[in-house]
Design a protein around this motif. Structure first.
Motif, short mmCIF file in Angstrom:
data_model
loop_
_atom_site.label_atom_id
_atom_site.label_comp_id
_atom_site.label_asym_id
_atom_site.label_seq_id
_atom_site.Cartn_x
_atom_site.Cartn_y
_atom_site.Cartn_z
N GLY A 198 0.82 -1.20 0.00
CA GLY A 198 0.00 0.00 0.00
C GLY A 198 0.85 1.26 0.00
N THR A 199 1.48 1.52 1.14
CA THR A 199 2.23 2.77 1.34
C THR A 199 3.19 3.08 0.18
N ARG A 200 3.92 2.07 -0.30
CA ARG A 200 4.90 2.33 -1.38
C ARG A 200 4.21 2.96 -2.59
N ALA A 216 5.29 13.58 2.98
CA ALA A 216 5.32 13.07 4.35
C ALA A 216 5.83 11.62 4.35
N ILE A 217 5.44 10.83 3.34
CA ILE A 217 5.90 9.44 3.27
C ILE A 217 7.40 9.39 2.98
N VAL A 218 7.84 10.22 2.03
CA VAL A 218 9.28 10.22 1.68
C VAL A 218 10.12 10.70 2.87
N ASP A 219 9.61 11.67 3.63
CA ASP A 219 10.38 12.25 4.74
C ASP A 219 10.35 11.41 6.02
N GLY A 296 7.06 0.89 6.67
CA GLY A 296 8.01 0.85 5.56
C GLY A 296 8.41 2.23 5.04
N VAL A 297 7.81 3.30 5.56
CA VAL A 297 8.09 4.65 5.06
C VAL A 297 9.59 4.98 5.04
N GLY A 298 10.33 4.47 6.01
CA GLY A 298 11.75 4.79 6.12
C GLY A 298 12.56 4.30 4.93
N GLU A 302 11.79 8.24 -2.74
CA GLU A 302 11.38 9.11 -3.84
C GLU A 302 10.05 8.67 -4.42
N VAL A 303 9.41 9.65 -5.07
CA VAL A 303 8.17 9.36 -5.78
C VAL A 303 8.55 8.81 -7.15
N LEU A 304 8.03 7.65 -7.49
CA LEU A 304 8.36 7.02 -8.79
C LEU A 304 7.06 6.66 -9.51
N SER A 305 7.19 6.29 -10.79
CA SER A 305 6.00 5.79 -11.47
C SER A 305 5.76 4.36 -10.99
N ILE A 306 4.54 3.88 -11.17
CA ILE A 306 4.24 2.52 -10.70
C ILE A 306 5.06 1.48 -11.44
#
Ligand SMILES: Cc1cc2nc3c(=O)[nH]c(=O)nc-3n(C[C@H](O)[C@H](O)[C@H](O)COP(=O)(O)O)c2cc1C
Length: 325
Positions: A198-200, A216-219, A296-298, A302-306
């Motif tokens: 999910g989170t990823r 917030a997820i990346v940080d 798993g946020v840690g 980075e934001v990537l395409s799926i």
């Protein structure tokens, strides 16, 4: 093209990789489903994300028009979801490949899908519910461990997956903190037949959540994830943002005492669930301004395409597997 990863789950659905883009309330959209299924995994979304109900049927048809690969929908089977029966009938009529049930008994869903192409996997957090699902004739389990985004379980996946596997002969999909090749490899080593990420996928280009959520997820690190029932009445994992801090993550003394009264406790849960599900964006806490995420946020930088997320996860899986001592 990377090598396939074959499991009981991928064989069942004809997938290249045992990766589900997990259903996420107010997050999942048709683009995410299409991108995941086209990348070789299986995209899903919660039926409740599309209202009124005609938009839900339209969403399935839009997805179908853009991918011939397997897709899934999530149906909340708790009695508070008055749309559950209609959601189910439409999923069957539209030939959805997978229904994921959550927050209740999948009995009706399993009964109605028998003899159709639709398979039913059910969210479980422990053995008791898992046994009931198996007895009802369910096709698979989604084992939700501690550290998952959304309503997490209490048991670590390190214990939960092998424990369920020891007792139940159904494919088990691991949910909770799976974000990369290492965690995918670990889940399959424990006996899982697939992963429910999910989170990823929230930190993806296709997710249409606001940028503050992705950032917030990346940080965040796992230390910033708190488990609280203050958002919707059920224990869930959330990023400790200033808004959540202001709202407070622990029950006050008065609430704790009143909570001992089962009627009050039920009322409060229903009130919070209603506020989170149907509340206006201005209401103090809802999924729109409070960010749910797993431990798993840690590991998400980075934001990537799926398609990049799936490819990176699979590549890392193969590399790590080859290097295992
Ligand atoms: C924002 C958010 C919303 C979610 N909504 C749902 C939902 O509507 N139905 C459901 O079955 N699970 C829901 N989940 C749980 C996910 O389907 C999945 O099990 C979980 O995200 C896996 O853990 P991970 O986030 O650590 O990968 C949600 C999770 C998140 C983060």
């Amino acid at each position: 093209m990377l090598n396939k990863i074959e499991t009981a789950f991928t064989k069942d659905f004809g997938l290249e990789y045992p990766i589900i883009c997990a259903p996420m309330f107010l997050v999942s959209n048709t683009k995410m489903v299409i991108a995941t299924s086209e990348a070789g995994g299986l995209g899903t979304f919660p039926a409740l994300n599309f209202r009124p109900i005609e938009n839900y049927r339209k969403a399935i048809r839009d997805i179908r028009a853009q991918t011939k690969k397997p897709i899934g929908v999530n149906i909340i089977v708790q009695s508070s979801n008055k749309f559950a029966n209609e959601h189910l009938d439409i999923a069957i009529e539209e030939g959805v490949d997978l229904i994921i049930t959550s927050l209740g008994s999948p009995r009706e869903v399993i009964k109605k899908t028998r003899g159709t192409k639709t398979r039913v996997y059910s969210d479980v957090v422990g053995l008791e519910h898992a046994k009931k699902v198996a007895d009802m004739g369910g096709d698979g389990l989604i084992a939700v461990g501690s550290g998952a985004g959304g309503h997490a379980g209490d048991i670590s996946l390190f214990a939960l997956i092998p424990y369920l596997k020891k007792h139940i002969d159904l494919p088990i999909i691991a949910a909770g903190s799976i974000v990369n090749g290492a965690t995918l490899l670990a889940a399959l080593s424990l006996g899982a037949a697939g992963v429910h990420m999910g989170t990823r996928f929230i930190a993806s280009q296709e997710a249409l959540v606001n940028e503050a959520y992705k950032k917030a997820i990346v940080d965040a690190g796992p230390e910033q994830i708190v488990n609280t029932d203050r958002v919707d009445g059920f224990p869930g994992n959330f990023i400790l943002t200033p808004l959540l801090e202001k709202l407070g993550v622990h029950s006050g003394v008065v609430e704790t005492v009143l909570n001992q009264n089962s009627k009050f406790k039920r009322y409060l849960s229903l009130y919070r669930a209603g506020r989170a599900l149907f509340g206006s964006p201005e209401s103090k806490a809802s999924y729109k301004n409070i960010f749910s995420a797993g431990h798993g946020v840690g590991l998400i930088d980075e934001v990537l395409s799926i398609s990049q997320i799936v490819e990176q996860t699979v590549r890392e899986y193969h590399e790590l597997k080859a290097r295992l001592p």
